[in-house]
Design a protein around this motif. Sequence first.
Motif, PDB file in Angstrom:
ATOM      1  N   LEU A  71      27.261  45.550 -38.953  1.00 15.82           N
ATOM      2  CA  LEU A  71      26.165  44.542 -39.051  1.00 15.82           C
ATOM      3  C   LEU A  71      25.622  44.251 -37.755  1.00 15.82           C
ATOM      4  N   ILE A  72      24.359  44.179 -37.500  1.00 17.14           N
ATOM      5  CA  ILE A  72      23.622  43.938 -36.239  1.00 17.14           C
ATOM      6  C   ILE A  72      22.790  42.735 -36.401  1.00 17.14           C
ATOM      7  N   ARG A  73      23.028  41.594 -35.604  1.00 14.42           N
ATOM      8  CA  ARG A  73      22.069  40.694 -35.687  1.00 14.42           C
ATOM      9  C   ARG A  73      21.335  40.389 -34.371  1.00 14.42           C
ATOM     10  N   THR A  74      20.306  40.496 -34.429  1.00 15.50           N
ATOM     11  CA  THR A  74      19.299  40.611 -33.201  1.00 15.50           C
ATOM     12  C   THR A  74      18.904  39.005 -32.849  1.00 15.50           C
ATOM     13  N   GLY A  75      18.421  38.746 -31.803  1.00 15.86           N
ATOM     14  CA  GLY A  75      17.782  37.281 -31.430  1.00 15.86           C
ATOM     15  C   GLY A  75      18.807  36.165 -31.039  1.00 15.86           C
ATOM     16  N   GLY A  76      20.091  36.754 -30.667  1.00 15.79           N
ATOM     17  CA  GLY A  76      20.978  35.849 -29.956  1.00 15.79           C
ATOM     18  C   GLY A  76      21.873  34.779 -30.768  1.00 15.79           C
ATOM     19  N   GLU A  77      21.348  34.635 -31.874  1.00 11.03           N
ATOM     20  CA  GLU A  77      22.267  33.677 -32.826  1.00 11.03           C
ATOM     21  C   GLU A  77      23.709  34.571 -33.296  1.00 11.03           C
ATOM     22  N   LYS A  78      24.506  33.937 -33.368  1.00 11.98           N
ATOM     23  CA  LYS A  78      25.877  34.407 -33.906  1.00 11.98           C
ATOM     24  C   LYS A  78      26.422  33.856 -35.374  1.00 11.98           C
ATOM     25  N   ARG A  79      25.629  34.134 -36.263  1.00  8.17           N
ATOM     26  CA  ARG A  79      25.962  33.733 -37.385  1.00  8.17           C
ATOM     27  C   ARG A  79      25.326  34.586 -38.671  1.00  8.17           C
ATOM     28  N   LEU A  80      25.789  34.301 -39.898  1.00 11.68           N
ATOM     29  CA  LEU A  80      25.365  35.214 -40.757  1.00 11.68           C
ATOM     30  C   LEU A  80      24.347  34.671 -41.435  1.00 11.68           C
ATOM     31  N   TYR A 133      27.793  43.080 -34.457  1.00 13.56           N
ATOM     32  CA  TYR A 133      27.218  43.202 -33.323  1.00 13.56           C
ATOM     33  C   TYR A 133      25.959  42.453 -33.109  1.00 13.56           C
ATOM     34  N   PHE A 134      26.290  41.638 -32.109  1.00 14.82           N
ATOM     35  CA  PHE A 134      25.381  40.508 -31.754  1.00 14.82           C
ATOM     36  C   PHE A 134      24.598  40.921 -30.365  1.00 14.82           C
ATOM     37  N   CYS A 135      23.132  40.934 -30.415  1.00 16.58           N
ATOM     38  CA  CYS A 135      22.288  41.178 -28.967  1.00 16.58           C
ATOM     39  C   CYS A 135      21.245  40.186 -29.110  1.00 16.58           C
ATOM     40  N   GLY A 188      14.505  36.476 -34.577  1.00 14.32           N
ATOM     41  CA  GLY A 188      13.551  36.370 -33.618  1.00 14.32           C
ATOM     42  C   GLY A 188      12.143  36.802 -33.148  1.00 14.32           C
ATOM     43  N   ASN A 189      11.655  36.860 -34.388  1.00 13.47           N
ATOM     44  CA  ASN A 189      10.179  37.100 -34.532  1.00 13.47           C
ATOM     45  C   ASN A 189       9.479  35.917 -33.959  1.00 13.47           C
ATOM     46  N   GLY A 190       9.705  34.736 -34.497  1.00 17.57           N
ATOM     47  CA  GLY A 190       9.167  33.588 -34.261  1.00 17.57           C
ATOM     48  C   GLY A 190       9.125  33.244 -32.615  1.00 17.57           C
ATOM     49  N   ARG A 191      10.205  33.665 -31.900  1.00 15.79           N
ATOM     50  CA  ARG A 191      10.424  33.342 -30.818  1.00 15.79           C
ATOM     51  C   ARG A 191       9.615  34.252 -29.761  1.00 15.79           C
ATOM     52  N   TRP A 192       9.671  35.547 -30.298  1.00 16.31           N
ATOM     53  CA  TRP A 192       8.848  36.637 -29.555  1.00 16.31           C
ATOM     54  C   TRP A 192       7.379  36.040 -29.718  1.00 16.31           C
ATOM     55  N   ALA A 193       6.850  35.624 -30.670  1.00 10.77           N
ATOM     56  CA  ALA A 193       5.523  35.380 -30.684  1.00 10.77           C
ATOM     57  C   ALA A 193       5.154  34.096 -29.884  1.00 10.77           C
ATOM     58  N   SER A 194       6.017  32.817 -29.877  1.00 12.48           N
ATOM     59  CA  SER A 194       5.765  31.537 -29.107  1.00 12.48           C
ATOM     60  C   SER A 194       6.003  32.070 -27.583  1.00 12.48           C
ATOM     61  N   ARG A 195       6.670  32.947 -27.241  1.00 11.87           N
ATOM     62  CA  ARG A 195       6.550  33.412 -25.929  1.00 11.87           C
ATOM     63  C   ARG A 195       5.145  34.042 -25.294  1.00 11.87           C
ATOM     64  N   ARG A 196       4.610  34.627 -26.419  1.00  9.21           N
ATOM     65  CA  ARG A 196       3.327  35.155 -26.305  1.00  9.21           C
ATOM     66  C   ARG A 196       2.012  34.240 -26.352  1.00  9.21           C
ATOM     67  N   LEU A 227      15.192  40.302 -29.020  1.00  9.75           N
ATOM     68  CA  LEU A 227      14.082  39.784 -30.260  1.00  9.75           C
ATOM     69  C   LEU A 227      14.070  40.866 -30.980  1.00  9.75           C
ATOM     70  N   TRP A 228      13.980  40.719 -32.539  1.00  9.28           N
ATOM     71  CA  TRP A 228      13.707  41.769 -33.273  1.00  9.28           C
ATOM     72  C   TRP A 228      12.548  42.704 -32.973  1.00  9.28           C
ATOM     73  N   PRO A 229      11.368  41.915 -32.600  1.00  5.76           N
ATOM     74  CA  PRO A 229      10.322  42.908 -32.356  1.00  5.76           C
ATOM     75  C   PRO A 229      10.349  43.952 -31.076  1.00  5.76           C
ATOM     76  N   ASP A 230      11.556  43.410 -30.131  1.00  5.16           N
ATOM     77  CA  ASP A 230      11.707  44.355 -29.092  1.00  5.16           C
ATOM     78  C   ASP A 230      12.786  45.365 -29.090  1.00  5.16           C
ATOM     79  N   PHE A 231      13.580  45.296 -30.635  1.00  2.00           N
ATOM     80  CA  PHE A 231      14.762  46.129 -30.805  1.00  2.00           C
ATOM     81  C   PHE A 231      14.147  47.681 -31.021  1.00  2.00           C
TER      82      PHE A 231
END
Length: 229
Positions: free
Chosen positions: A176-185, A199-201, A17-25, A204-208
């Motif tokens: 196993l935690i995946r941030t950023g909303g995608e549900k895949r390995l 565990y999926f949430c 989720g790093n890319g999306r975190w940046a794009s939103r800003r 976005l990683w920079p906000d975790f």
Amino acid sequence: MNEQNALPAHIAVIMDGNGRWASRRLLPRTAGHAAGLKRFAEITELCADMGVKYFTVYAFSTENINRSAEEVNGLFSLASKAIDTYVEKLMRKNIRAKVIGDLSMVDASLAERIRRAEERLSACTGMTLCIAFCYGGRHELARAVNSALAAGEREFDDGTLGRYLYTAGIPDPDLLIRTGGEKRLSNFLLYQCAYSELYFCDTLWPDFDRTALEAALEEYSKRKRKFGR
Ligand code: IPE
Ligand code: IPE
Ligand code: MG
């Protein structure tokens, strides 16, 4: 918290989720990776303080090399700076570090610096931080088979390959935690996560932050692990 499932000994994280975190800003993606790196350092310390024994993060996949040269170079230069910034800190926290992945994908000087940093931290006896960098699960499995054959293995049982993986000697992730909303390995620890709790949430990683980690641990504590029994 339930006694048996109190704290995972091994937590693995797909830091997405790093890319999306940046794009939103309206920032370049690299700014998201820099924010992600800071978060990674913070969560690593937090896990060590909590008494987690192994903390594994997905930092760069074998497929990530196909991103733009600008992003890839930005990530590699961030990795290089991270060595300067964090090795001493890890040392003070008694954290051992192990980098898993195909370092032939980066230039020889960076690979050499990574190996030296690992070496410096090898005497630490606290938490093991395992960084998956230029890592792909399928690459790891193919490499393990080749290494096993080269070592003269003729018969494979359930345990054989595990001894030839990058993670040999490290117990499988409990959580196993995946941030950023995608549900895949996304090609992460394909062999090792056979019985990991997933565990999926959406965070976005920079906000975790600590609260987000605690929410994952709380959820984990309620899971009933069965291992097929
Ligand atoms: C994860 O964040 C970090 C790496 C893959 C290096 P992304 O860069 O994948 O961020 P999104 O998924 O595009 O938001
Ligand atoms: C997985 O995230 C790799 C890392 C977090 C390092 P990606 O963003 O590369 O995964 P996909 O492309 O969404 O599957
Ligand atoms: Mg992503």
